[in-house]
Design a protein around this motif. Structure first.
Motif, PDB file in Angstrom:
ATOM      1  N   UNK A   1      43.069  38.808  41.482  1.00  0.00           N
ATOM      2  CA  UNK A   1      41.991  39.750  41.795  1.00  0.00           C
ATOM      3  C   UNK A   1      41.226  39.291  43.034  1.00  0.00           C
ATOM      4  N   UNK A   2      40.928  37.999  43.117  1.00  0.00           N
ATOM      5  CA  UNK A   2      40.231  37.486  44.285  1.00  0.00           C
ATOM      6  C   UNK A   2      41.016  37.730  45.568  1.00  0.00           C
ATOM      7  N   UNK A   3      42.320  37.493  45.538  1.00  0.00           N
ATOM      8  CA  UNK A   3      43.155  37.722  46.722  1.00  0.00           C
ATOM      9  C   UNK A   3      43.192  39.206  47.090  1.00  0.00           C
ATOM     10  N   UNK A   4      43.201  40.053  46.076  1.00  0.00           N
ATOM     11  CA  UNK A   4      43.177  41.509  46.335  1.00  0.00           C
ATOM     12  C   UNK A   4      41.867  41.916  47.003  1.00  0.00           C
ATOM     13  N   UNK A   5      40.739  41.358  46.548  1.00  0.00           N
ATOM     14  CA  UNK A   5      39.448  41.674  47.148  1.00  0.00           C
ATOM     15  C   UNK A   5      39.397  41.239  48.614  1.00  0.00           C
ATOM     16  N   UNK A   6      40.017  40.107  48.926  1.00  0.00           N
ATOM     17  CA  UNK A   6      40.076  39.669  50.325  1.00  0.00           C
ATOM     18  C   UNK A   6      40.900  40.651  51.152  1.00  0.00           C
ATOM     19  N   UNK A   7      42.024  41.102  50.613  1.00  0.00           N
ATOM     20  CA  UNK A   7      42.829  42.109  51.310  1.00  0.00           C
ATOM     21  C   UNK A   7      42.023  43.382  51.564  1.00  0.00           C
ATOM     22  N   UNK A   8      41.120  43.707  50.642  1.00  0.00           N
ATOM     23  CA  UNK A   8      40.306  44.912  50.779  1.00  0.00           C
ATOM     24  C   UNK A   8      39.142  44.738  51.751  1.00  0.00           C
ATOM     25  N   UNK A   9      38.880  43.491  52.161  1.00  0.00           N
ATOM     26  CA  UNK A   9      37.832  43.263  53.148  1.00  0.00           C
ATOM     27  C   UNK A   9      36.687  42.375  52.728  1.00  0.00           C
ATOM     28  N   UNK A  10      36.790  41.686  51.601  1.00  0.00           N
ATOM     29  CA  UNK A  10      35.712  40.790  51.188  1.00  0.00           C
ATOM     30  C   UNK A  10      35.562  39.644  52.180  1.00  0.00           C
ATOM     31  N   UNK A  11      34.325  39.356  52.557  1.00  0.00           N
ATOM     32  CA  UNK A  11      34.026  38.232  53.445  1.00  0.00           C
ATOM     33  C   UNK A  11      33.750  36.957  52.664  1.00  0.00           C
ATOM     34  N   UNK A  12      33.367  37.105  51.392  1.00  0.00           N
ATOM     35  CA  UNK A  12      33.021  36.001  50.501  1.00  0.00           C
ATOM     36  C   UNK A  12      33.523  36.390  49.119  1.00  0.00           C
ATOM     37  N   UNK A  13      33.913  35.421  48.314  1.00  0.00           N
ATOM     38  CA  UNK A  13      34.230  35.662  46.905  1.00  0.00           C
ATOM     39  C   UNK A  13      33.244  34.886  46.042  1.00  0.00           C
ATOM     40  N   UNK A  14      32.664  35.554  45.046  1.00  0.00           N
ATOM     41  CA  UNK A  14      31.696  34.938  44.134  1.00  0.00           C
ATOM     42  C   UNK A  14      32.353  34.795  42.772  1.00  0.00           C
ATOM     43  N   UNK A  15      32.606  33.555  42.360  1.00  0.00           N
ATOM     44  CA  UNK A  15      33.332  33.289  41.118  1.00  0.00           C
ATOM     45  C   UNK A  15      32.354  32.800  40.058  1.00  0.00           C
ATOM     46  N   UNK A  16      32.354  33.467  38.907  1.00  0.00           N
ATOM     47  CA  UNK A  16      31.451  33.085  37.832  1.00  0.00           C
ATOM     48  C   UNK A  16      32.160  32.955  36.498  1.00  0.00           C
ATOM     49  N   UNK A  17      31.735  31.999  35.689  1.00  0.00           N
ATOM     50  CA  UNK A  17      32.348  31.772  34.389  1.00  0.00           C
ATOM     51  C   UNK A  17      31.389  31.944  33.223  1.00  0.00           C
ATOM     52  N   UNK A  18      30.171  32.450  33.506  1.00  0.00           N
ATOM     53  CA  UNK A  18      29.187  32.703  32.449  1.00  0.00           C
ATOM     54  C   UNK A  18      28.513  34.032  32.730  1.00  0.00           C
ATOM     55  N   UNK A  19      28.625  34.965  31.813  1.00  0.00           N
ATOM     56  CA  UNK A  19      27.963  36.258  31.996  1.00  0.00           C
ATOM     57  C   UNK A  19      26.448  36.082  31.910  1.00  0.00           C
ATOM     58  N   UNK A  20      25.748  36.756  32.836  1.00  0.00           N
ATOM     59  CA  UNK A  20      24.283  36.780  32.781  1.00  0.00           C
ATOM     60  C   UNK A  20      23.787  38.216  32.595  1.00  0.00           C
TER      61      UNK A  20
END
Length: 276
Positions: free
Chosen positions: A42-61
């Motif tokens: 999913x992260x790689x797909x978002x970069x292909x779509x134009x993401x400049x940064x990826x924000x990775x989280x492992x705890x829902x807030x």
């Protein structure tokens, strides 16, 4: 003839931060990318779509969310960060309140610590941030995620959020953190009513007046459904784009979004129209 003044943001770069939730219970896509390989893809797909940064989280807030044990949070995010650091080609952000998770994530390749508690969650948060060579996002939230939407109240929401963020900037400076490393976030949906969220977006220029880049996260949030009609979070694209564009117009430097391609396209058209 009336001359229309273009907002400064029409010519100022804006960056798109794509969201990668490695959680079973996030409000929008909880569980969809809980598997590490799914999150990496999913992260790689978002970069292909134009993401400049990826924000990775492992705890829902999300409102009502329960905290996650540190070991579990590390196990969720570190394999994803390590893989994306090697393959994504964009800066990575770790979305966590826990200093130990932030340390491990930066060691694994993260360049930004996105802390919804603005470095107040743990006694060593400021000390850890000072020691890490990364950017820091300071976000405003009224109350813990478990209770923050129970009855949020403000006399002047924009003024109070701005004052809080200014105080956290000063606390960071006192701890030895360079001002240039700091980013601020008004915390849309974190202890705010619909009216509070709208006021903050409309008053974002006052937050930008702190002199630090403003990160705005409005994507798929509940206030959008409250203004239109209720439904699943992933059916809130139109409202997400409208709020993001208004935030950009009023000074947001980073837009944290689920729908990267649509946001990129909307920004391209809006910028072209402002510059026409």
């Amino acid at each position: 003839m009336t001359t229309i003044r273009h907002p400064p943001s029409a010519v100022r770069p804006v960056r798109i931060m794509g969201i990668v939730n490695v959680t079973p219970d996030s409000f929008s896509d909880g569980g969809r990318y809980f598997d590490a390989q799914a999150a990496i893809a999913h992260g790689l797909k978002l970069v292909e779509e134009g993401a400049d940064i990826l924000d990775i989280g492992g705890e829902s807030t999300r409102p009502g969310a329960e905290p996650v044990e540190e070991a579990e949070e590390r196990a969720r995010v570190l394999p994803v960060i390590e893989a994306l650091a090697a393959r994504a080609g964009v800066p990575l952000s770790i979305d966590t309140r826990k200093p130990a998770v932030a340390r491990a994530a930066v060691k694994a390749g993260a360049a930004i610590w996105n802390d919804v508690s603005a470095l107040t969650y743990a006694p060593d948060s400021l000390e850890t941030a000072a020691a890490l060579d990364c950017r820091i996002v300071l976000m405003h939230a009224q109350g813990d995620p478990r209770i923050m939407q129970n009855n949020p109240r403000y006399d002047d929401v924009v003024g109070e959020v701005r004052a809080f963020l200014e105080a956290r900037i000063e606390a960071c400076l006192a701890a030895g953190i360079d001002r240039a490393r700091l980013i601020v976030d008004p915390g849309i949906g974190f202890g705010k009513t619909v009216a509070h969220n709208l006021a903050l977006i409309a008053g974002l220029d006052r937050i930008a007046g702190l002199g630090r880049p403003v990160l705005l996260g409005v994507s798929r949030k509940r206030f959008i459904a409250a203004l239109d009609r209720d439904g699943p979070a992933d059916a809130r694209l139109g409202g997400s784009l409208a709020a993001a564009l208004e935030g950009w117009r009023r000074g947001a430097a980073i837009l944290r979004v689920h729908d990267v391609a649509a946001t990129r396209q909307a920004l391209a058209v809006a910028r072209a129209l402002f510059q026409a």
